[in-house]
Design an enzyme around this catalytic site. Structure first.
Site, PDB file in Angstrom:
ATOM      1  N   LYS A   1       0.855  -1.185   0.000  1.00 42.95           N
ATOM      2  CA  LYS A   1       0.000   0.000   0.000  1.00 42.95           C
ATOM      3  C   LYS A   1       0.886   1.228   0.000  1.00 42.95           C
ATOM      4  O   LYS A   1       1.744   1.391   0.863  1.00 42.95           O
ATOM      5  CB  LYS A   1      -0.903  -0.012   1.225  1.00 42.95           C
ATOM      6  CG  LYS A   1      -1.714   1.271   1.343  1.00 42.95           C
ATOM      7  CD  LYS A   1      -2.788   1.163   2.384  1.00 42.95           C
ATOM      8  CE  LYS A   1      -3.491   2.492   2.536  1.00 42.95           C
ATOM      9  NZ  LYS A   1      -4.575   2.411   3.513  1.00 42.95           N
TER      10      LYS A   1
ATOM     11  N   ARG B   1     -11.093  10.421   2.003  1.00 43.70           N
ATOM     12  CA  ARG B   1     -11.056  11.195   3.254  1.00 43.70           C
ATOM     13  C   ARG B   1     -12.377  11.935   3.442  1.00 43.70           C
ATOM     14  O   ARG B   1     -12.877  12.068   4.549  1.00 43.70           O
ATOM     15  CB  ARG B   1      -9.883  12.179   3.227  1.00 43.70           C
ATOM     16  CG  ARG B   1      -8.543  11.523   2.870  1.00 43.70           C
ATOM     17  CD  ARG B   1      -7.631  11.357   4.062  1.00 43.70           C
ATOM     18  NE  ARG B   1      -6.668  10.275   3.820  1.00 43.70           N
ATOM     19  CZ  ARG B   1      -5.478  10.424   3.239  1.00 43.70           C
ATOM     20  NH1 ARG B   1      -5.060  11.629   2.870  1.00 43.70           N
ATOM     21  NH2 ARG B   1      -4.694   9.399   3.056  1.00 43.70           N
TER      22      ARG B   1
ATOM     23  N   LYS C   1       1.331  10.155   5.374  1.00 41.80           N
ATOM     24  CA  LYS C   1       1.447   8.782   5.889  1.00 41.80           C
ATOM     25  C   LYS C   1       2.723   8.100   5.398  1.00 41.80           C
ATOM     26  O   LYS C   1       2.807   6.874   5.366  1.00 41.80           O
ATOM     27  CB  LYS C   1       0.190   7.988   5.491  1.00 41.80           C
ATOM     28  CG  LYS C   1      -1.107   8.565   6.072  1.00 41.80           C
ATOM     29  CD  LYS C   1      -2.315   7.641   5.866  1.00 41.80           C
ATOM     30  CE  LYS C   1      -3.554   8.193   6.561  1.00 41.80           C
ATOM     31  NZ  LYS C   1      -4.728   7.274   6.465  1.00 41.80           N
TER      32      LYS C   1
ATOM     33  N   GLU D   1       7.371  -6.711   1.225  1.00 39.13           N
ATOM     34  CA  GLU D   1       6.152  -6.547   2.037  1.00 39.13           C
ATOM     35  C   GLU D   1       5.224  -7.755   1.857  1.00 39.13           C
ATOM     36  O   GLU D   1       4.683  -8.292   2.818  1.00 39.13           O
ATOM     37  CB  GLU D   1       5.400  -5.269   1.625  1.00 39.13           C
ATOM     38  CG  GLU D   1       5.996  -3.974   2.159  1.00 39.13           C
ATOM     39  CD  GLU D   1       5.675  -3.760   3.647  1.00 39.13           C
ATOM     40  OE1 GLU D   1       5.035  -4.625   4.265  1.00 39.13           O
ATOM     41  OE2 GLU D   1       6.093  -2.711   4.175  1.00 39.13           O
TER      42      GLU D   1
ATOM     43  N   LYS E   1      -2.380  -1.453  -3.673  1.00 35.50           N
ATOM     44  CA  LYS E   1      -3.228  -0.261  -3.594  1.00 35.50           C
ATOM     45  C   LYS E   1      -2.371   0.993  -3.671  1.00 35.50           C
ATOM     46  O   LYS E   1      -1.361   1.052  -2.978  1.00 35.50           O
ATOM     47  CB  LYS E   1      -3.967  -0.306  -2.269  1.00 35.50           C
ATOM     48  CG  LYS E   1      -4.846   0.872  -2.006  1.00 35.50           C
ATOM     49  CD  LYS E   1      -5.478   0.717  -0.663  1.00 35.50           C
ATOM     50  CE  LYS E   1      -6.260   1.975  -0.358  1.00 35.50           C
ATOM     51  NZ  LYS E   1      -6.673   2.037   1.010  1.00 35.50           N
TER      52      LYS E   1
ATOM     53  N   SER F   1     -10.544   5.576  -4.343  1.00 31.66           N
ATOM     54  CA  SER F   1     -11.466   6.701  -4.497  1.00 31.66           C
ATOM     55  C   SER F   1     -11.019   7.709  -5.548  1.00 31.66           C
ATOM     56  O   SER F   1     -11.831   8.195  -6.342  1.00 31.66           O
ATOM     57  CB  SER F   1     -11.641   7.394  -3.145  1.00 31.66           C
ATOM     58  OG  SER F   1     -10.378   7.827  -2.642  1.00 31.66           O
TER      59      SER F   1
ATOM     60  N   TYR G   1     -15.524   0.830  -6.133  1.00 33.05           N
ATOM     61  CA  TYR G   1     -16.797   1.516  -5.895  1.00 33.05           C
ATOM     62  C   TYR G   1     -17.745   1.325  -7.077  1.00 33.05           C
ATOM     63  O   TYR G   1     -18.914   1.639  -6.998  1.00 33.05           O
ATOM     64  CB  TYR G   1     -16.549   3.015  -5.665  1.00 33.05           C
ATOM     65  CG  TYR G   1     -15.657   3.288  -4.467  1.00 33.05           C
ATOM     66  CD1 TYR G   1     -16.205   3.414  -3.189  1.00 33.05           C
ATOM     67  CD2 TYR G   1     -14.277   3.388  -4.607  1.00 33.05           C
ATOM     68  CE1 TYR G   1     -15.392   3.645  -2.091  1.00 33.05           C
ATOM     69  CE2 TYR G   1     -13.452   3.620  -3.521  1.00 33.05           C
ATOM     70  CZ  TYR G   1     -14.010   3.748  -2.266  1.00 33.05           C
ATOM     71  OH  TYR G   1     -13.204   3.965  -1.177  1.00 33.05           O
TER      72      TYR G   1
HETATM   73  C1  PBG Z   1      -6.935   3.733   5.561  1.00 30.20           C
HETATM   74  C2  PBG Z   1      -7.537   3.447   4.245  1.00 30.20           C
HETATM   75  C3  PBG Z   1      -7.479   4.330   3.181  1.00 30.20           C
HETATM   76  C4  PBG Z   1      -8.194   3.732   2.156  1.00 30.20           C
HETATM   77  C5  PBG Z   1      -8.670   2.496   2.597  1.00 30.20           C
HETATM   78  N1  PBG Z   1      -8.254   2.329   3.913  1.00 30.20           N
HETATM   79  C6  PBG Z   1      -6.866   5.676   3.075  1.00 30.20           C
HETATM   80  C7  PBG Z   1      -5.516   5.906   3.560  1.00 30.20           C
HETATM   81  O1  PBG Z   1      -4.720   5.001   3.722  1.00 30.20           O
HETATM   82  O2  PBG Z   1      -5.190   7.063   3.778  1.00 30.20           O
HETATM   83  C8  PBG Z   1      -8.381   4.357   0.817  1.00 30.20           C
HETATM   84  C9  PBG Z   1      -9.521   3.915   0.021  1.00 30.20           C
HETATM   85  C10 PBG Z   1      -9.804   4.772  -1.150  1.00 30.20           C
HETATM   86  O3  PBG Z   1      -9.142   5.785  -1.421  1.00 30.20           O
HETATM   87  O4  PBG Z   1     -10.753   4.405  -1.866  1.00 30.20           O
HETATM   88  N2  PBG Z   1      -6.619   2.736   6.372  1.00 30.20           N
END
Ligand code: PBG
Length: 338
Positions: A202, A212, A231, A247, A262, A288, A327
């Site tokens: 990720k 968010r 992050k 990982e 991701k 998203s 989605y």
């Molecule tokens: C956080 C988490 C995130 C998403 C899924 N779980 C955002 C992040 O890591 O900041 C993102 C999902 C998306 O953008 O559709 N644990």
């Protein structure tokens, strides 16, 4: 390099296999079906649905609506739903305490969906960010995200999710060692059938922006010492590939049944390398920001919405993904004729 003229290869006409739909279907190398989709869904504590502005066509659903959606998933042939909570800001704290509430929103949604459609798999995000007032995935001390203390909180969260009936735990926090800790705890609690799909590779990505808004964690990164600006100390550097393989290898060794990459579309090379290297079910998350980009272009008439949805999802299959968290799941399933 100069090529010989086409006349030197009279038999080489690759267009022969593209001349009609029947032959294109006949020689097609990969196929997208509703069974490849995991429906990414946002649940909130209120009644009715609340549209997410940055994600046209996506709304936060009430618990009741999630249960209806689970029945819909079954009817559409979508095997699983990934549920993400939007928590009322007043209920958040620095420790994300409500993450481990056995009577909280996530557990209620899981129970309602499993009651409504037991045949549909339910996946829960294991991470603190929907519950922390700072929006980070871990506990913070002196500006640092604490690894091992966070894992304890994640284990507590995961156990209530599993006890509520969640089928797949999906740790998305990127703490080191969390998969092993979850697997050990599940074994100790007699929950050995619960699956783990780790967000193994990720990346610290700009493409999570609309999420968010969707889950209401807009305060992330105010830059104060209690709220680091990004992050990047736990999510991966987008420049890295070899590290993704490390990982994934670790998560498998610690007990992950499936892994995820991701974001999705900008990281298809990672999807391909992971699936080829480890030969275990490798999923991709069409996040998203990817959804928002496609919808924004479509709504401006710049791309054909339906074709772009199916083409983007099909690309994951071509790259070697076992399935896609998206989605678009219900839309895509309908477009596929479910
Ligand atoms: C956080 C988490 C995130 C998403 C899924 N779980 C955002 C992040 O890591 O900041 C993102 C999902 C998306 O953008 O559709 N644990």
């Amino acid at each position: 390099m100069s090529l010989p003229p086409l006349s030197a290869y009279p038999a080489l006409r690759l267009r022969r296999l593209r001349q009609a739909d029947w032959v294109r279907r006949l020689v097609r190398e990969t196929v997208l079906t509703p069974a490849d989709l995991i429906w990414s869904m946002v649940v909130h504590e209120g009644e009715g649905e609340v549209p997410v502005g940055s994600m046209p066509g996506v709304a936060r659903l009430s618990v009741k609506q999630c249960a209806e959606a689970a029945k819909q998933a079954k009817a559409l042939g979508i095997p699983a739903i990934a549920v993400f909570p939007h928590i009322d800001g007043a209920k958040k704290d620095a420790a994300g305490s409500l993450a481990a509430d056995p009577n909280g929103l996530v557990c209620n949604a899981v129970k309602a969906m499993k009651d409504a459609a037991p045949e549909v798999g339910i996946m829960c995000d294991v991470a603190l960010d929907p519950f922390t007032d700072h929006g980070h995935d871990g506990l913070i001390e002196g500006g640092r995200i604490l690894n091992d203390a966070t894992i304890e909180a994640l284990v507590a969260q995961a156990l209530v999710q599993a006890q509520a009936g969640c089928d797949i735990l999906a740790p998305s926090d990127m703490m080191d060692g969390r998969v092993g800790a979850l697997r050990t705890a599940l074994e100790a609690e007699g929950l050995q059938d619960v699956m783990i799909m780790s967000y193994a590779a990720k990346y610290a990505s700009a493409f999570y922006g609309p999420y968010r808004e969707a889950i209401g964690s807009g305060k992330l990164g105010t830059g104060s010492v209690d709220n680091p600006g990004d992050k990047k100390t736990y999510q991966m550097d987008p420049a890295n590939t070899e590290e993704a393989l490390r990982e994934v290898a670790l998560d498998i060794a610690e007990g992950a049944d499936m892994v995820m990459v991701k974001p999705g579309m900008p990281y298809l090379d990672i999807v391909q390398r992971v699936s080829e290297t480890f030969k275990l079910p490798t999923f991709a998350f069409q996040v998203s920001g990817e959804y928002a980009m496609l919808m924004a272009a479509a709504q401006n008439g710049w791309i054909d919405e339906e074709r772009a949805i199916l083409e983007s999802l099909g690309a994951f299959k071509r790259a070697g993904a076992a399935g896609i968290v998206t989605y678009f799941a219900p839309r895509a399933a309908r477009l596929l004729g479910a």
